[in-house]
Design an enzyme around this catalytic site. Structure first.
Site, short mmCIF file in Angstrom:
data_model
loop_
_atom_site.label_atom_id
_atom_site.label_comp_id
_atom_site.label_asym_id
_atom_site.label_seq_id
_atom_site.Cartn_x
_atom_site.Cartn_y
_atom_site.Cartn_z
N LYS A 51 -2.42 6.17 -4.42
CA LYS A 51 -3.64 6.91 -4.35
C LYS A 51 -3.54 8.13 -4.99
CE LYS A 51 -3.48 4.62 0.29
NZ LYS A 51 -2.09 4.60 0.72
N TYR A 84 3.37 9.87 -0.65
CA TYR A 84 4.42 9.35 0.12
C TYR A 84 5.89 9.67 -0.58
CZ TYR A 84 0.63 6.69 2.19
OH TYR A 84 -0.60 6.33 3.02
N HIS A 101 -7.31 9.83 -1.72
CA HIS A 101 -6.83 9.59 -0.54
C HIS A 101 -7.57 10.19 0.40
CE1 HIS A 101 -2.30 9.32 1.08
NE2 HIS A 101 -3.09 9.17 1.98
N ASP A 107 0.90 -1.30 -0.05
CA ASP A 107 -0.16 -0.01 0.04
C ASP A 107 0.78 1.33 0.10
OD1 ASP A 107 -2.96 1.18 0.65
OD2 ASP A 107 -1.56 2.29 1.72
#
Ligand code: NDP
Length: 276
Positions: free
Chosen positions: A76, A51, A109, A46
């Site tokens: 996401k 990120y 998200h 994930d």
């Protein structure tokens, strides 16, 4: 090789119930860390555009030699990219970073309601799913009003809602609504992100002692027995292995009830209406 149970999604696809999350995994270390996770046996990863580590995830997947159809990869759509064309563009960039032709699951998200673009974004995700480049689509951090609006104004029911969920913050209203509409629950921050002292609570440590397991294993087991999909994150290989070694014991009803009674509205992150 450990057999991880699968959860059937409302679009007919299946997702491994236990995976590995990479929030706050340093992009410079991501390839090594995800390689460790794959070696231990994780097949569900994930990540998210925000990120900043999709390319490290992609390099680890490519180098692993694990056949693509044995992997389950989620990423996401970030808040700044919400909209229709901007979502298409962001999705293309994510695929490019991951080095993949398609992802297994693509999520919005956060609802970011003040932007009022999640319905437009969802229409883009519906088209992406139609194109086959995201096999399943879902949302994250959506509460009941956000889900109600999507269901009223669009045609595809999200396959999952990925929400902050752990014994101290169980979000019963969102979970009940999701279950009623066939939306699977993914629990982010399953260990309370280490911010809430879950792993020290006597209800957790007593069960750990009784089963000869660790408090983290007990909390992961609680999630699995509740039907949640989880992907605990760790930078440390020994903890990755620990978090994966949860299929040789089961919590009994009394232990499950004691941990479920730990609900405290102990949210460790921001309220979804406030994240823009
Ligand atoms: P987790 O609840 O998984 O907690 C991670 C923390 O727990 C880290 O500090 C880690 O430290 C520690 N930890 C991991 N394993 C153990 C263990 N066995 N014993 C003791 N401590 C342990 O939090 P996350 O926020 O990472 O949630 C998991 C995943 O959910 C994320 O990685 C991401 O993929 C997703 N997520 C999604 C969000 C969303 O908005 N959709 C928001 C946040 C997360 P160390 O690394 O040092 O081992």
């Amino acid at each position: 090789m450990t057999q991880v149970p699968e959860v059937k999604l409302n679009d007919g696809r299946a997702i491994p119930q236990l995976g590995f999350g990479v929030f706050k995994v340093d992009p410079a270390e991501t390839e090594r860390i995800v390689t460790d996770a794959l070696e231990i046996g994780y097949r569900h990863i994930d990540t998210a555009r925000i990120y900043g580590n999709e390319s490290g995830v992609g390099r680890a997947l490519a180098a692993s030699g694990v056949p693509r159809d044995e992997l389950f990869v989620t990423t996401k759509l970030w808040n700044d990219d919400q909209g229709t064309q901007s979502a298409f563009d962001a999705f293309d960039r994510s695929l490019d970073q991951l080095g993949l032709d398609e992802v297994d699951l693509y999520l919005i998200h956060w609802p970011a309601p003040a932007r009022d673009r999640y319905v437009d974004s969802w229409r883009a995700l519906e088209a992406i799913r139609e194109s086959g480049r995201a096999r399943s689509i879902g949302v994250s951090n959506f509460l009941v009003p956000h889900l109600e609006r999507l269901l009223a104004e669009t045609s595809v029911v999200p396959a999952v809602d990925q929400i902050e969920l752990h014994p101290a913050h169980q979000q019963p209203a969102t979970v009940a609504f999701a279950r009623e509409h066939g939306i699977a629950i993914e629990a982010w921050g399953p260990l309370g992100q280490g911010k809430y002292p879950l792993l020290e609570l006597p209800e957790v440590t007593a069960a750990a002692e009784a089963h000869g397991k660790t408090p983290a294993q007990v909390v992961i087991r609680w999630h699995l027995q509740r039907g949640n999909i989880v992907f605990p994150k760790s930078n440390r290989r020994e903890r990755m292995a620990e978090n994966f070694d949860v299929f040789d014991f089961a919590l009994d009803e009394v232990e499950m009830a004691a941990i479920t009674a730990l609900e405290r509205e102990g949210r460790v992150s921001a309220h979804p209406d406030e994240v823009e």
